[in-house]
Enzyme design. Structure first.
Site, PDB file in Angstrom:
ATOM      1  N   HIS A   1      -2.789   1.828  -6.014  1.00 20.21           N
ATOM      2  CA  HIS A   1      -3.025   0.618  -5.535  1.00 20.21           C
ATOM      3  C   HIS A   1      -3.123  -0.375  -6.726  1.00 20.21           C
ATOM      4  O   HIS A   1      -3.267  -1.514  -6.357  1.00 20.21           O
ATOM      5  CB  HIS A   1      -4.314   0.935  -4.813  1.00 20.21           C
ATOM      6  CG  HIS A   1      -4.410  -0.030  -3.752  1.00 20.21           C
ATOM      7  ND1 HIS A   1      -3.978   0.042  -2.580  1.00 20.21           N
ATOM      8  CD2 HIS A   1      -5.508  -0.860  -3.452  1.00 20.21           C
ATOM      9  CE1 HIS A   1      -4.242  -0.966  -1.731  1.00 20.21           C
ATOM     10  NE2 HIS A   1      -5.381  -1.682  -2.278  1.00 20.21           N
TER      11      HIS A   1
ATOM     12  N   LYS B   1      -2.254  -1.911   8.099  1.00 17.87           N
ATOM     13  CA  LYS B   1      -3.726  -1.923   8.251  1.00 17.87           C
ATOM     14  C   LYS B   1      -3.933  -2.865   9.360  1.00 17.87           C
ATOM     15  O   LYS B   1      -3.900  -4.037   9.148  1.00 17.87           O
ATOM     16  CB  LYS B   1      -4.221  -2.079   6.995  1.00 17.87           C
ATOM     17  CG  LYS B   1      -5.838  -1.484   6.815  1.00 17.87           C
ATOM     18  CD  LYS B   1      -6.266  -1.925   5.429  1.00 17.87           C
ATOM     19  CE  LYS B   1      -7.854  -1.741   5.529  1.00 17.87           C
ATOM     20  NZ  LYS B   1      -8.498  -1.892   4.234  1.00 17.87           N
TER      21      LYS B   1
ATOM     22  N   ARG C   1      -0.331  -2.639  -6.600  1.00 21.83           N
ATOM     23  CA  ARG C   1      -0.438  -3.860  -5.642  1.00 21.83           C
ATOM     24  C   ARG C   1      -1.459  -4.842  -6.027  1.00 21.83           C
ATOM     25  O   ARG C   1      -0.982  -6.000  -5.955  1.00 21.83           O
ATOM     26  CB  ARG C   1      -1.098  -3.297  -4.363  1.00 21.83           C
ATOM     27  CG  ARG C   1      -1.543  -4.207  -3.326  1.00 21.83           C
ATOM     28  CD  ARG C   1      -1.868  -3.155  -2.094  1.00 21.83           C
ATOM     29  NE  ARG C   1      -2.662  -4.298  -1.020  1.00 21.83           N
ATOM     30  CZ  ARG C   1      -2.110  -4.862   0.043  1.00 21.83           C
ATOM     31  NH1 ARG C   1      -0.835  -4.847  -0.018  1.00 21.83           N
ATOM     32  NH2 ARG C   1      -2.954  -5.655   0.864  1.00 21.83           N
TER      33      ARG C   1
ATOM     34  N   TYR D   1      -8.578 -11.842  -6.596  1.00 26.12           N
ATOM     35  CA  TYR D   1      -7.732 -12.020  -7.691  1.00 26.12           C
ATOM     36  C   TYR D   1      -7.796 -12.926  -8.761  1.00 26.12           C
ATOM     37  O   TYR D   1      -7.389 -13.105  -9.647  1.00 26.12           O
ATOM     38  CB  TYR D   1      -6.397 -11.920  -7.217  1.00 26.12           C
ATOM     39  CG  TYR D   1      -5.917 -10.437  -6.425  1.00 26.12           C
ATOM     40  CD1 TYR D   1      -6.069  -9.359  -7.020  1.00 26.12           C
ATOM     41  CD2 TYR D   1      -6.082 -10.480  -4.993  1.00 26.12           C
ATOM     42  CE1 TYR D   1      -6.038  -8.109  -6.443  1.00 26.12           C
ATOM     43  CE2 TYR D   1      -5.483  -9.334  -4.329  1.00 26.12           C
ATOM     44  CZ  TYR D   1      -5.771  -8.250  -4.964  1.00 26.12           C
ATOM     45  OH  TYR D   1      -5.513  -6.990  -4.376  1.00 26.12           O
TER      46      TYR D   1
ATOM     47  N   HIS E   1      -3.892  -9.605   4.174  1.00 25.46           N
ATOM     48  CA  HIS E   1      -5.187  -9.797   4.388  1.00 25.46           C
ATOM     49  C   HIS E   1      -5.663 -10.430   5.449  1.00 25.46           C
ATOM     50  O   HIS E   1      -5.224 -11.691   5.824  1.00 25.46           O
ATOM     51  CB  HIS E   1      -5.824 -10.193   2.923  1.00 25.46           C
ATOM     52  CG  HIS E   1      -5.748  -9.473   2.046  1.00 25.46           C
ATOM     53  ND1 HIS E   1      -5.974 -10.041   0.458  1.00 25.46           N
ATOM     54  CD2 HIS E   1      -5.618  -8.069   1.644  1.00 25.46           C
ATOM     55  CE1 HIS E   1      -5.753  -8.885  -0.274  1.00 25.46           C
ATOM     56  NE2 HIS E   1      -5.604  -7.614   0.415  1.00 25.46           N
TER      57      HIS E   1
ATOM     58  N   ARG F   1       0.883  -1.326   0.035  1.00 28.14           N
ATOM     59  CA  ARG F   1       0.157  -0.003  -0.050  1.00 28.14           C
ATOM     60  C   ARG F   1       1.031   1.278  -0.043  1.00 28.14           C
ATOM     61  O   ARG F   1       1.902   1.238   0.464  1.00 28.14           O
ATOM     62  CB  ARG F   1      -0.835  -0.003   1.156  1.00 28.14           C
ATOM     63  CG  ARG F   1      -1.707  -1.102   1.571  1.00 28.14           C
ATOM     64  CD  ARG F   1      -2.617  -1.042   2.730  1.00 28.14           C
ATOM     65  NE  ARG F   1      -3.541  -2.390   2.989  1.00 28.14           N
ATOM     66  CZ  ARG F   1      -3.224  -3.259   3.420  1.00 28.14           C
ATOM     67  NH1 ARG F   1      -2.057  -3.416   4.072  1.00 28.14           N
ATOM     68  NH2 ARG F   1      -3.795  -4.337   3.850  1.00 28.14           N
TER      69      ARG F   1
END
Length: 376
Positions: free
Chosen positions: A323, A259, A326, A358, A349, A234
């Site tokens: 982003h 995050k 990424r 994805y 994640h 990120r």
């Protein structure tokens, strides 16, 4: 002298004011502090709502810093400045400012959120949306906050103004946290949190990524874009990296307090190591790996401009943000056969469901499907 340019901006038949200026950390911080100021990834500019008197308010705000304010575009009758035909009449109110007592209260609310260990972005967002709600209460002369006033705010300021689903959810969350902070009890809201749109991420091909990097000549810019893609970072994570977070021997990058306040390790490409060494030897960063002028943190606004210019030089018209790099990293790993669980760990994640998106943009499986048109 610093120049601030105010320009007309139309989006989804709604009129806004774009604020343009030469990249400067002090100016960026001051612009972001203006009430209801937003950043548009689509137009790559800060913007705010247009209303009668908005130009005057912005002029007075920036003149407090003795900066030159150019609003000449609003004095010329260009097509961009004229109201589009069949304009949607959305309700966007001119909200009065917070009074001194409310400003003090918002500062206390901000500290309360910080003590809850919310991220800086979350704290800023909750304070912003709650401030808008309080200003709306001032506008309507509402003395007692109730479920009805919240529903009215949602309808007038969010629904009629055609705000996004994400913005509505942020407003609801911010206001609820404010109620907890103030120990305010209200009846249950009659506001259903809308589901977010199930949009697939944009992805660049490997050749497009290479084209972007090859067309970036500035050493700092090339290193930043290369690192964001090669490690799946990120942009906030990349800009908080320190030189000693990079483990050259183990080929890993230590991402700290990302995050969700989680640490993780991600990949350090062998091919990027010579570029990193050259960059560090040239710039000699002291604290952060990527520093701006006078050792100040490099800003996300500057980073976005770097990518915007690289896309232009590479003649890539596909919509892409930082982003997107990424997303492309994750998709290319999946297409090369990397287990989805490892990709989840590299991206940080919480749930594999987030990473599974994805699989919908990877071409690995789709390319093996026989198109019925080919058999006609």
């Amino acid at each position: 002298m610093i120049t601030i340019s105010l320009k007309p901006l139309w989006h989804k038949k709604t009129r806004y004011i774009a604020i343009e200026f030469q990249d400067n950390a002090e100016v960026t911080s001051y612009v972001k502090s203006y009430p209801n100021m937003k950043w548009s990834d689509t137009y790559k500019t800060f913007y705010t709502t247009f209303y009668k008197g908005a130009i005057s308010d912005l002029f007075n705000y920036f003149r407090q810093k003795k900066w030159y304010v150019n609003y000449s575009d609003f004095n010329t009758q260009t097509n961009e400045n004229k109201e589009p035909k069949n304009k949607h009449t959305s309700v966007i109110h001119k909200l009065p400012p917070l009074n001194d007592e409310q400003i003090t209260e918002m500062n206390k609310f901000k500290r309360w959120l910080e003590q809850k260990r919310f991220s800086t972005n979350t704290v800023d967002t909750y304070v912003e949306v709650t401030s808008l709600f309080i200003r709306y209460i001032n506008l309507k002369n509402i003395s007692d906050i109730s479920a009805r006033s919240i529903e009215q705010f949602n309808y007038d300021f969010i629904f009629k103004a055609n705000k996004s689903v994400s913005y509505q959810n942020q407003c609801i969350s911010g206001i609820k946290h404010y109620f907890n902070f103030k120990n305010i009890s209200v009846a249950p809201f009659e506001i259903k949190r809308p589901d977010k749109d199930k949009k697939l991420p944009n992805v660049l091909s490997k050749s497009e990524i290479k084209n972007i990097i090859d067309n970036t000549q500035n050493l700092k810019h090339k290193t930043l874009l290369s690192l964001v893609y090669s490690a799946g970072l990120r942009i906030g994570e990349a800009l908080l990296l320190k030189p000693n977070d990079i483990d050259y021997e183990r080929r890993l990058i230590h991402i700290k307090a990302a995050k969700g306040r989680k640490d993780r390790y991600t990949l350090l490409s062998s091919s990027i190591i010579p570029l990193l060494h050259t960059y560090i030897n040239h710039y000699n960063p002291k604290n952060l790996l990527f520093e701006g002028r006078n050792g100040e943190p490099y800003t996300q606004v500057s980073a976005r401009q770097v990518l915007k210019q690289a896309l232009h030089r590479a003649s890539i018209t596909k919509y892409a943000t930082l982003h997107t790099l990424r997303h492309s990293f994750a998709t290319h790993l999946l297409e090369s056969g990397t287990d989805i669980r490892y990709i989840q760990e590299l991206l940080g994640h919480n749930s594999p469901k987030t990473t599974m998106i994805y699989t919908h943009v990877s071409s690995t499986n789709l390319i093996d499907i026989k198109n019925p048109f080919d058999t006609l």
